[in-house]
Design a protein around this motif. Structure first.
Motif, PDB file in Angstrom:
ATOM      1  N   VAL A  11       1.154  -1.004  -0.013  1.00  0.00           N
ATOM      2  CA  VAL A  11      -0.289   0.002   0.064  1.00  0.00           C
ATOM      3  C   VAL A  11       1.014   1.546   0.292  1.00  0.00           C
ATOM      4  O   VAL A  11       1.820   1.562   0.434  1.00  0.00           O
ATOM      5  N   GLY A  12       0.831   2.771  -1.261  1.00  0.00           N
ATOM      6  CA  GLY A  12       1.039   3.624  -1.085  1.00  0.00           C
ATOM      7  C   GLY A  12       2.803   3.781  -2.106  1.00  0.00           C
ATOM      8  O   GLY A  12       3.275   4.208  -2.405  1.00  0.00           O
ATOM      9  N   ASP A  13       2.728   1.843  -3.130  1.00  0.00           N
ATOM     10  CA  ASP A  13       3.696   2.355  -3.371  1.00  0.00           C
ATOM     11  C   ASP A  13       3.329   2.606  -4.748  1.00  0.00           C
ATOM     12  O   ASP A  13       2.231   2.542  -4.758  1.00  0.00           O
ATOM     13  N   PRO A  14       4.035   3.578  -5.474  1.00  0.00           N
ATOM     14  CA  PRO A  14       3.354   4.072  -6.635  1.00  0.00           C
ATOM     15  C   PRO A  14       3.518   2.989  -7.737  1.00  0.00           C
ATOM     16  O   PRO A  14       2.098   2.705  -9.260  1.00  0.00           O
ATOM     17  N   TRP A  15       4.232   2.615  -7.929  1.00  0.00           N
ATOM     18  CA  TRP A  15       3.510   0.772  -9.266  1.00  0.00           C
ATOM     19  C   TRP A  15       5.049  -0.529  -8.268  1.00  0.00           C
ATOM     20  O   TRP A  15       5.697  -0.337  -7.143  1.00  0.00           O
ATOM     21  N   PRO A  16       4.157  -1.791  -8.680  1.00  0.00           N
ATOM     22  CA  PRO A  16       4.791  -2.698  -8.093  1.00  0.00           C
ATOM     23  C   PRO A  16       6.181  -3.052  -8.530  1.00  0.00           C
ATOM     24  O   PRO A  16       6.736  -2.441  -9.419  1.00  0.00           O
ATOM     25  N   ARG A  17       6.794  -3.710  -7.591  1.00  0.00           N
ATOM     26  CA  ARG A  17       8.542  -4.454  -8.279  1.00  0.00           C
ATOM     27  C   ARG A  17       8.177  -6.086  -8.990  1.00  0.00           C
ATOM     28  O   ARG A  17       7.698  -6.301  -8.173  1.00  0.00           O
ATOM     29  N   LEU A  18       9.383  -6.247  -9.781  1.00  0.00           N
ATOM     30  CA  LEU A  18       9.734  -7.106  -9.717  1.00  0.00           C
ATOM     31  C   LEU A  18      10.766  -7.322  -9.238  1.00  0.00           C
ATOM     32  O   LEU A  18      11.822  -6.855  -9.186  1.00  0.00           O
ATOM     33  N   ASP A  19      10.744  -8.186  -8.514  1.00  0.00           N
ATOM     34  CA  ASP A  19      12.475  -9.410  -8.127  1.00  0.00           C
ATOM     35  C   ASP A  19      12.959 -10.364  -8.696  1.00  0.00           C
ATOM     36  O   ASP A  19      12.073 -11.935  -9.794  1.00  0.00           O
ATOM     37  N   LEU A  20      13.988  -9.740  -9.539  1.00  0.00           N
ATOM     38  CA  LEU A  20      14.904 -10.439 -10.600  1.00  0.00           C
ATOM     39  C   LEU A  20      15.926 -12.246  -9.657  1.00  0.00           C
ATOM     40  O   LEU A  20      16.408 -11.688  -8.775  1.00  0.00           O
TER      41      LEU A  20
ATOM     42  N   LEU B 181      13.333  -4.516 -10.084  1.00  0.00           N
ATOM     43  CA  LEU B 181      12.596  -3.490 -11.308  1.00  0.00           C
ATOM     44  C   LEU B 181      11.052  -3.287 -11.210  1.00  0.00           C
ATOM     45  O   LEU B 181       9.968  -3.237 -10.984  1.00  0.00           O
ATOM     46  N   GLY B 182      11.748  -2.002 -11.227  1.00  0.00           N
ATOM     47  CA  GLY B 182      10.062  -1.414 -10.886  1.00  0.00           C
ATOM     48  C   GLY B 182       9.081  -1.212 -12.585  1.00  0.00           C
ATOM     49  O   GLY B 182      10.008  -0.818 -14.073  1.00  0.00           O
ATOM     50  N   VAL B 183       7.963  -1.065 -12.114  1.00  0.00           N
ATOM     51  CA  VAL B 183       7.181  -1.344 -13.561  1.00  0.00           C
ATOM     52  C   VAL B 183       5.902  -0.519 -13.074  1.00  0.00           C
ATOM     53  O   VAL B 183       4.797  -0.791 -12.397  1.00  0.00           O
ATOM     54  N   MET B 184       6.361   0.256 -14.198  1.00  0.00           N
ATOM     55  CA  MET B 184       5.419   1.534 -14.470  1.00  0.00           C
ATOM     56  C   MET B 184       4.135   0.977 -14.884  1.00  0.00           C
ATOM     57  O   MET B 184       3.389   2.416 -14.869  1.00  0.00           O
ATOM     58  N   GLY B 185       4.261   0.191 -15.605  1.00  0.00           N
ATOM     59  CA  GLY B 185       2.506   0.165 -16.730  1.00  0.00           C
ATOM     60  C   GLY B 185       1.405  -0.163 -15.498  1.00  0.00           C
ATOM     61  O   GLY B 185       0.425  -0.870 -16.247  1.00  0.00           O
TER      62      GLY B 185
ATOM     63  N   GLY C 243      -0.331   2.105  -9.034  1.00  0.00           N
ATOM     64  CA  GLY C 243      -0.373   2.078  -7.763  1.00  0.00           C
ATOM     65  C   GLY C 243      -1.898   3.126  -7.409  1.00  0.00           C
ATOM     66  O   GLY C 243      -2.612   2.671  -6.742  1.00  0.00           O
ATOM     67  N   ALA C 244      -1.159   4.095  -8.098  1.00  0.00           N
ATOM     68  CA  ALA C 244      -3.307   5.003  -8.087  1.00  0.00           C
ATOM     69  C   ALA C 244      -4.360   4.716  -8.383  1.00  0.00           C
ATOM     70  O   ALA C 244      -5.164   5.215  -7.486  1.00  0.00           O
ATOM     71  N   GLU C 245      -4.368   3.289  -9.584  1.00  0.00           N
ATOM     72  CA  GLU C 245      -5.535   2.714  -9.391  1.00  0.00           C
ATOM     73  C   GLU C 245      -5.486   1.400  -8.714  1.00  0.00           C
ATOM     74  O   GLU C 245      -5.622   1.100  -9.159  1.00  0.00           O
TER      75      GLU C 245
END
Length: 148
Positions: free
Chosen positions: A99-108, A114-118, A121-123
């Motif tokens: 909660v509060g993250d701008p976008w999810p993060r992929l752990d590689l 890697l941030g996933v701007m697609g 989090g606002a939606e």
């Protein structure tokens, strides 16, 4: 647990795209109007540069609006604002979004993230559904099954 969606699938933010492209259009129109009606002491070069500046801002907004995540049989395509990255399924370990993250993060698998701007989090509800679907795909496409 949510069932994994059928492939290929693509996730895009809705509000971010709408705001980015609407703002870009408004900026271009405003700069053209400004260039036409600006005071007479401005030269044609000044007027052209005003429009070029507006087009530059619109391009930046387009780069933000084009973000998306695509999944197919062989892996993920992450399109962020200024970089596109292709990942095979075994390269992606997990997806997290608190909660509060701008976008999810992929752990590689190489230890990086890697941030996933697609997925924005606002939606909130849309983002939660998209992250859940992506996590379900990762669970079915992972290199090794969970030992549970």
């Amino acid at each position: 647990m949510t069932e994994a969606p059928a492939l290929p699938v693509e996730w895009r933010p809705r509000t971010t795209r709408l705001v980015a492209y609407a703002t870009a259009g408004a900026i271009i129109v405003a700069m053209i109007v400004l260039a036409v009606f600006v005071a007479p002491q401005f030269t044609i070069v000044d007027r052209v540069l005003m429009v070029v500046f507006g087009l530059g801002l619109a391009w930046i907004l387009h780069m933000l609006g084009r973000c998306r995540v695509g999944a197919d049989e062989s892996g993920l395509t992450i399109v962020n604002a200024f970089r596109t990255r292709r990942l095979e399924w075994p390269e992606v370990v997990d997806v997290t979004m608190t909660v509060g993250d701008p976008w999810p993060r992929l752990d590689l698998s190489d230890g990086t993230a890697l941030g996933v701007m697609g997925i924005q989090g606002a939606e909130k509800k849309l983002a939660a559904r998209q992250v859940t679907e992506l996590a379900a795909l990762l669970k079915t496409r992972a290199e090794a099954p969970d030992p549970t």
